[in-house]
Design an enzyme around this catalytic site. Structure first.
Site, mmCIF file in Angstrom:
data_model
loop_
_atom_site.group_PDB
_atom_site.id
_atom_site.type_symbol
_atom_site.label_atom_id
_atom_site.label_comp_id
_atom_site.label_asym_id
_atom_site.label_seq_id
_atom_site.Cartn_x
_atom_site.Cartn_y
_atom_site.Cartn_z
ATOM 1 N N ASP A 1 4.849 1.149 0.071
ATOM 2 C CA ASP A 1 3.516 1.578 0.537
ATOM 3 C C ASP A 1 3.589 2.940 1.234
ATOM 4 O OD1 ASP A 1 2.778 -0.918 -0.341
ATOM 5 O OD2 ASP A 1 1.668 -1.471 1.458
ATOM 6 N N SER B 1 -2.677 -0.134 6.167
ATOM 7 C CA SER B 1 -1.790 0.099 7.314
ATOM 8 C C SER B 1 -0.885 1.305 7.064
ATOM 9 C CB SER B 1 -0.988 -1.150 7.682
ATOM 10 O OG SER B 1 -0.018 -1.422 6.710
ATOM 11 N N ALA B 2 -0.335 1.419 5.864
ATOM 12 C CA ALA B 2 0.537 2.566 5.580
ATOM 13 C C ALA B 2 -0.253 3.872 5.629
ATOM 14 C CB ALA B 2 1.188 2.410 4.213
ATOM 15 N N ALA B 3 -1.469 3.866 5.070
ATOM 16 C CA ALA B 3 -2.276 5.096 5.057
ATOM 17 C C ALA B 3 -2.660 5.488 6.484
ATOM 18 C CB ALA B 3 -3.531 4.885 4.216
ATOM 19 N N GLY C 1 -3.150 -0.828 1.030
ATOM 20 C CA GLY C 1 -2.354 0.148 1.781
ATOM 21 C C GLY C 1 -3.002 0.680 3.044
ATOM 22 N N GLY D 1 -4.231 -5.462 0.449
ATOM 23 C CA GLY D 1 -3.259 -4.959 -0.516
ATOM 24 C C GLY D 1 -3.528 -3.542 -0.973
HETATM 25 O O1 PMV Z 1 0.922 -4.180 1.484
HETATM 26 P P1 PMV Z 1 0.636 -4.965 0.245
HETATM 27 O O2 PMV Z 1 -0.191 -6.164 0.478
HETATM 28 O O3 PMV Z 1 0.214 -4.113 -0.892
HETATM 29 O O4 PMV Z 1 2.030 -5.613 -0.251
HETATM 30 C C1 PMV Z 1 3.106 -4.804 -0.483
HETATM 31 C C2 PMV Z 1 3.878 -5.313 -1.620
HETATM 32 C C3 PMV Z 1 4.957 -6.334 -1.335
HETATM 33 O O5 PMV Z 1 5.892 -6.163 -2.395
HETATM 34 C C4 PMV Z 1 4.379 -7.734 -1.390
HETATM 35 C C5 PMV Z 1 5.642 -6.159 -0.003
HETATM 36 C C6 PMV Z 1 6.503 -4.912 0.091
HETATM 37 O O6 PMV Z 1 6.872 -4.572 1.221
HETATM 38 O O7 PMV Z 1 6.827 -4.297 -0.922
#
Ligand code: PMV
Length: 312
Positions: A150, A107-109, A105, A103
């Protein structure tokens, strides 16, 4: 050698409901980064990319990695998005100090760092907004139906108020808000929690729409508390958001134990952050409570903790 990096992120308020159109607030985690480096290679096939990504066990040519591999898919999609087909071979090294599937980030980072380093290498002018929308495409490979929060927060690297399909708003936070993060040690792949919530919503639409709306109202109040530097109110709103997340079904005994430990150590509020079911919790701390909260987290079994702050 060319380098680029991106911070991780934490969701402060509004996870899950944000997938259904409610607002959410997220902030970059400036201490934890994903990094990507590119070095031109003297020899190798045209358009060859030697991928060194120890975190996911890669050290070889992209075209030799299994087509189903998510990193390989993300890299191929990055080349499509940047519209590159023929280029001299290069070596791409990817490294992140953000724990995966927790949770924060990662993958996005990682996507943003890769897109940025490739754009630099190919000498393309790419805005933060475009990097974010490309990273959103890569997030779909990893998570199916991401809200976009993210990729947006890590691309902008600023605290944001986010609503799906609206331009993100950066937040002006007058003070600095101290947060202590604890990792439950239980992996939490985002896709699993998101699809669990989707099933529940399909089964009980009215109840879940109601819960999401209540989360949205908490987010709007939290925005005012953040912008007004009202810590007591902010802590209460974190607790309210956590209670709603538990009703949505994404809390767990491990997360509740960490939250209780933080509260017992003086946190003004605490909640899970991100997809839930496992992953991380965040606690609102002050100068005199941040060390006790961190100790409390560790005594309650946190695998990993971090003190950080939110500021604009
Ligand atoms: O990537 P995470 O695990 O921080 O989850 C993102 C938050 C969610 O609201 C659960 C999913 C989303 O795409 O916004």
């Amino acid at each position: 050698m060319i380098e680029a990096s991106s911070p991780g992120k934490m969701i402060l308020f509004g996870e899950h409901a944000v997938v259904y159109g409610q607002p959410a607030i997220a902030a970059p985690l400036l201490g934890l980064r994903a990094r990507a480096r590119i070095e031109a290679l003297e020899a190798g096939p045209t358009a060859g990319i030697w991928v060194k990504a120890p975190g996911v066990g890669h050290n070889g040519w992209l075209h030799e990695i299994d087509a189903g591999d998510l990193t390989a898919q993300a890299l191929r999609r990055s080349l499509e998005l940047l519209d590159r087909i023929d280029f001299p071979p290069f070596r791409l090294e990817i490294q992140a100090d953000i724990p995966p599937a927790s949770g924060l980030g990662s993958s996005a980072a990682t996507s943003v760092a890769i897109l940025r380093v490739m754009a630099k290498h190919f000498e393309l002018e790419v805005s933060d907004q475009t990097i974010s929308s490309h990273a959103y495409e890569l997030e779909k490979i990893h998570h199916g139906t991401p809200s976009g929060i993210d990729n947006t927060v890590v691309s902008l690297a600023k605290p944001i108020y986010f609503r799906k399909e609206s331009p993100p708003q950066t937040l002006e936070i007058p003070g600095s808000v101290r947060i202590v993060i604890a990792d439950s040690g239980v992996p939490s792949p985002t896709g699993r929690a998101v699809s669990q919530v989707r099933h529940s919503w399909e089964g009980e639409r009215d109840r879940f729409e109601g819960l999401f709306k209540r989360v949205g109202a908490v987010v709007d109040r939290a925005r005012r508390a953040l912008e007004g530097d009202e810590l007591p109110a902010l802590g209460e709103l974190m607790d309210q958001n956590q209670a709603l997340l538990a009703e949505i079904g994404v809390s767990s005994p491990d997360l509740e134990r960490l939250i209780a430990a933080a509260k017992a150590a003086g946190a003004r509020g605490a909640k899970l952050s991100g997809a839930g079911l496992g992953g991380n919790v965040i606690a609102l701390a002050e100068e005199h409570t941040r060390n006790p909260i961190e100790r409390g987290f560790r005594q309650a079994g946190a695998r990993w903790t971090l003190q950080t702050e939110v500021r604009s």
